[in-house]
Design an enzyme around this catalytic site. Structure first.
Site, PDB file in Angstrom:
ATOM      1  N   LYS A 133       1.116  -0.836  -0.123  1.00  0.00           N
ATOM      2  CA  LYS A 133      -0.087  -0.371   0.417  1.00  0.00           C
ATOM      3  C   LYS A 133       0.630   1.709   0.169  1.00  0.00           C
ATOM      4  O   LYS A 133       0.898   1.939  -0.990  1.00  0.00           O
ATOM      5  CB  LYS A 133      -0.472   0.137   1.453  1.00  0.00           C
ATOM      6  CG  LYS A 133      -1.888   1.261   1.484  1.00  0.00           C
ATOM      7  CD  LYS A 133      -2.850   1.215   2.609  1.00  0.00           C
ATOM      8  CE  LYS A 133      -2.360   0.844   4.351  1.00  0.00           C
ATOM      9  NZ  LYS A 133      -2.041   2.308   4.144  1.00  0.00           N
TER      10      LYS A 133
ATOM     11  N   ARG B  64       2.937   5.922  -2.482  1.00  0.00           N
ATOM     12  CA  ARG B  64       3.801   6.850  -3.291  1.00  0.00           C
ATOM     13  C   ARG B  64       3.965   6.653  -5.001  1.00  0.00           C
ATOM     14  O   ARG B  64       4.385   8.114  -6.313  1.00  0.00           O
ATOM     15  CB  ARG B  64       4.936   6.527  -2.711  1.00  0.00           C
ATOM     16  CG  ARG B  64       4.641   7.471  -1.054  1.00  0.00           C
ATOM     17  CD  ARG B  64       6.113   5.877  -0.384  1.00  0.00           C
ATOM     18  NE  ARG B  64       5.990   7.272   0.946  1.00  0.00           N
ATOM     19  CZ  ARG B  64       5.256   6.520   2.178  1.00  0.00           C
ATOM     20  NH1 ARG B  64       3.611   5.954   1.969  1.00  0.00           N
ATOM     21  NH2 ARG B  64       5.452   7.185   3.014  1.00  0.00           N
TER      22      ARG B  64
ATOM     23  N   SER C 254       5.617  10.932  10.268  1.00  0.00           N
ATOM     24  CA  SER C 254       6.439  11.046   9.116  1.00  0.00           C
ATOM     25  C   SER C 254       6.092  11.664   7.514  1.00  0.00           C
ATOM     26  O   SER C 254       6.417  12.291   7.301  1.00  0.00           O
ATOM     27  CB  SER C 254       7.218  10.154   9.148  1.00  0.00           C
ATOM     28  OG  SER C 254       6.779   8.950   8.240  1.00  0.00           O
ATOM     29  N   GLN C 255       4.395  11.690   8.248  1.00  0.00           N
ATOM     30  CA  GLN C 255       3.447  11.444   6.540  1.00  0.00           C
ATOM     31  C   GLN C 255       4.014  12.949   6.772  1.00  0.00           C
ATOM     32  O   GLN C 255       3.572  13.439   5.586  1.00  0.00           O
ATOM     33  CB  GLN C 255       1.916  11.064   7.118  1.00  0.00           C
ATOM     34  CG  GLN C 255       2.875   9.795   6.508  1.00  0.00           C
ATOM     35  CD  GLN C 255       1.116   9.316   7.571  1.00  0.00           C
ATOM     36  OE1 GLN C 255      -0.129   9.500   7.819  1.00  0.00           O
ATOM     37  NE2 GLN C 255       0.715   7.690   6.968  1.00  0.00           N
TER      38      GLN C 255
ATOM     39  N   SER D 225       8.676   7.406  12.694  1.00  0.00           N
ATOM     40  CA  SER D 225       8.894   6.135  11.257  1.00  0.00           C
ATOM     41  C   SER D 225       9.927   6.746  10.346  1.00  0.00           C
ATOM     42  O   SER D 225       9.226   6.853   9.013  1.00  0.00           O
ATOM     43  CB  SER D 225       7.618   5.992  11.162  1.00  0.00           C
ATOM     44  OG  SER D 225       6.425   5.281  11.867  1.00  0.00           O
TER      45      SER D 225
ATOM     46  N   ASP E 175       3.289  -0.267  10.759  1.00  0.00           N
ATOM     47  CA  ASP E 175       1.880  -1.565  11.568  1.00  0.00           C
ATOM     48  C   ASP E 175       2.463  -2.807  10.996  1.00  0.00           C
ATOM     49  O   ASP E 175       1.470  -3.192  11.133  1.00  0.00           O
ATOM     50  CB  ASP E 175       1.539  -0.506   9.500  1.00  0.00           C
ATOM     51  CG  ASP E 175       1.343   0.741   9.222  1.00  0.00           C
ATOM     52  OD1 ASP E 175       1.083   1.132   9.852  1.00  0.00           O
ATOM     53  OD2 ASP E 175       1.610   1.362   8.425  1.00  0.00           O
TER      54      ASP E 175
ATOM     55  N   ASN F 162       3.217   7.002  18.518  1.00  0.00           N
ATOM     56  CA  ASN F 162       2.447   6.977  17.185  1.00  0.00           C
ATOM     57  C   ASN F 162       0.937   6.448  16.647  1.00  0.00           C
ATOM     58  O   ASN F 162       0.781   6.670  16.624  1.00  0.00           O
ATOM     59  CB  ASN F 162       3.230   7.661  15.874  1.00  0.00           C
ATOM     60  CG  ASN F 162       4.568   5.748  15.713  1.00  0.00           C
ATOM     61  OD1 ASN F 162       4.768   5.519  16.557  1.00  0.00           O
ATOM     62  ND2 ASN F 162       4.728   6.321  14.488  1.00  0.00           N
TER      63      ASN F 162
ATOM     64  N   LYS G  19      -3.092   6.797  15.055  1.00  0.00           N
ATOM     65  CA  LYS G  19      -4.067   6.354  13.734  1.00  0.00           C
ATOM     66  C   LYS G  19      -5.480   6.341  13.124  1.00  0.00           C
ATOM     67  O   LYS G  19      -6.280   7.224  14.210  1.00  0.00           O
ATOM     68  CB  LYS G  19      -3.249   4.926  13.425  1.00  0.00           C
ATOM     69  CG  LYS G  19      -1.889   4.893  14.231  1.00  0.00           C
ATOM     70  CD  LYS G  19      -1.227   5.178  12.479  1.00  0.00           C
ATOM     71  CE  LYS G  19       0.080   4.819  12.871  1.00  0.00           C
ATOM     72  NZ  LYS G  19       0.889   5.713  11.151  1.00  0.00           N
TER      73      LYS G  19
END
Length: 430
Positions: free
Chosen positions: A21, A26, A165-166, A192, A309, A332, A336
């Site tokens: 995913k 990306r 980190s997104q 992350s 994850d 973190n 979610k």
């Protein structure tokens, strides 16, 4: 729909891992940001990856797909002006596209999952975009979010890494397209980091130059770059496979999963190492993981930050281990689809697991004899929670009923089909 998971002592068979995913998201994004035609082989199909397909099409990308690949003609630095974008329940897609939407004059991201993504904060990215001449209207950092952009500016940008980190990845996708060079400084403890490495890997493949400090806390990004149209191949997905591997570990099993590269940059690849530490008999070679489980496991201590994850699946395996396991540096998980510490552990306790939580730790006192089960579980609309609780159900003495289990489709629509193919006693109920 709900799912009933019945005790299943033995699993056996072979499956292919679904496509990643994270890499699918990306690759589709960098293809859309190019001005040529790119091809992505073996893209993932899930609610999240479908969300980015839908949104980049709304922004002007042209998509053609068959059973093997997707061909994308991108919009480059000139996305089509749109009034609304709907990312569904896909947090990473939202955050990446908030940055891309800064190239549009006026876009509102709507809130269609008020009890899940609608509760998640995005303040750190909002603040960073605000430093770049982007005006944003929001609901205390949450959806709906209206972005008034059109002329984002590079320069010196600060972004917090404390929650996700997104936010940083979103800026790394946007800043190469700006007129100015940019210097991005990450404040706080970056979560992350491994996933940032995935972003940088994909950007490099797309022809983008970024100068990253070794600790990923500062970046120099030359402006006026263009994304190259390329051909990409999506690798197998470790986060989803982690739950299947955990299921094989807690049962008597002879399970093989293909398409899991040994040298993958996915942090969740660590699930293989953790299961080895738990003394699960397995081999990993030529892209194939072969588990011959005995149902007997040893406790483990593990820093979960690099494998976010996969943590819930590893915790599910630890429920049946001999001794006390500790998963640390996982705060973190609280940010979610749900609070994956408090909410998940509450449901594990209902099933009979002995668990404790700390601010950034999960403690599991293993029960090698199994747990009682026989209860209804609230998975909080969270695909990772659904998969992990399914693992627990396989070793429960009585069935588990998992509410709203169809939300597993967010990342792994074939999850229950794959488990049934291996012999798991799982069924859908209305």
């Amino acid at each position: 729909m709900d799912a009933i998971v019945r005790p299943t002592p033995v699993l056996s068979g072979e499956i292919g891992a679904l496509s990643s995913k994270n890499y699918t998201t990306r690759y589709l994004l960098v293809a859309a940001l190019s001005e040529g035609t790119s091809t992505v082989y073996y893209p993932a199909h899930s609610e999240d990856s479908d969300a980015i397909r839908r949104c980049i099409a709304d922004l002007g990308a042209e998509l053609q797909e068959d059973g093997e690949k997707i061909v994308i003609r991108g919009f480059g630095r000139h996305p089509k002006p749109v009034k609304e974008l709907n990312v569904g329940n896909a947090g990473a897609v939202l955050r990446f596209l908030m940055a891309v939407a800064a190239l549009c004059p006026d876009v509102t991201f709507v809130n269609t999952y008020p009890d899940s993504l609608g509760k998640r904060p995005h303040d750190d990215l909002i603040e960073a975009l605000g430093q770049m001449n982007v005006e944003i209207e929001h609901n205390a950092g949450r959806l709906p979010i209206r972005i008034r952009g059109g002329q984002p500016q590079g320069g010196r940008i600060r972004v917090s890494g404390e929650v996700s980190s997104q936010y940083l990845s979103a800026l790394l996708f946007l800043t190469p397209l700006l007129e100015e060079d940019s210097e991005i400084t990450v404040t706080g403890d970056l979560k992350s980091k491994v996933v940032v490495g995935q972003t940088l890997e994909v950007l490099e493949q797309a022809g983008i130059v970024i100068h990253a400090a070794e600790d990923y806390l500062s970046f120099r990004v030359p402006g006026r770059q263009s994304y190259a149209a390329k051909t990409y191949t999506v690798q197998g997905d470790y986060p989803g496979s982690a739950a299947v591997l955990a299921a094989a570990a807690v049962t008597e099993s002879d399970v093989t999963i293909h398409r899991l590269a040994e040298n993958s940059r996915q942090g969740e690849r660590a699930v293989v190492d953790v299961l080895r530490m738990m003394e699960v008999p397995l081999t990993h070679e030529n892209g194939t993981v072969h588990v011959q489980g005995t149902g007997r496991l040893k406790a483990v201590e593990f820093d979960g930050d690099a494998a976010t994850d996969a943590v819930l699946a590893m915790v599910a395996a630890a429920v049946f281990a001999e001794g006390t396991s500790r998963f640390y540096n996982v705060e973190n998980l609280r940010y979610k689809e749900c609070d994956r510490i408090t909410d998940y552990l509450a449901e594990l306790a209902k099933a009979g697991a002995r668990v404790e939580e700390r601010r950034d730790e999960i403690i599991v006192h293993g029960r090698p004899e199994g747990v009682e089960g026989g209860v209804t579980i609230n998975a909080h609309y969270d695909h990772r929670v659904i998969m992990a609780l399914t693992v627990v159900g396989l070793r429960s003495k009585e069935p588990l009923l998992i509410k709203d289990a169809h939300h597993v489709a967010k990342s792994y629509p074939q999850f229950f089909d794959h488990l049934r193919a291996l012999g798991a006693r799982v069924e859908w109920v209305n």
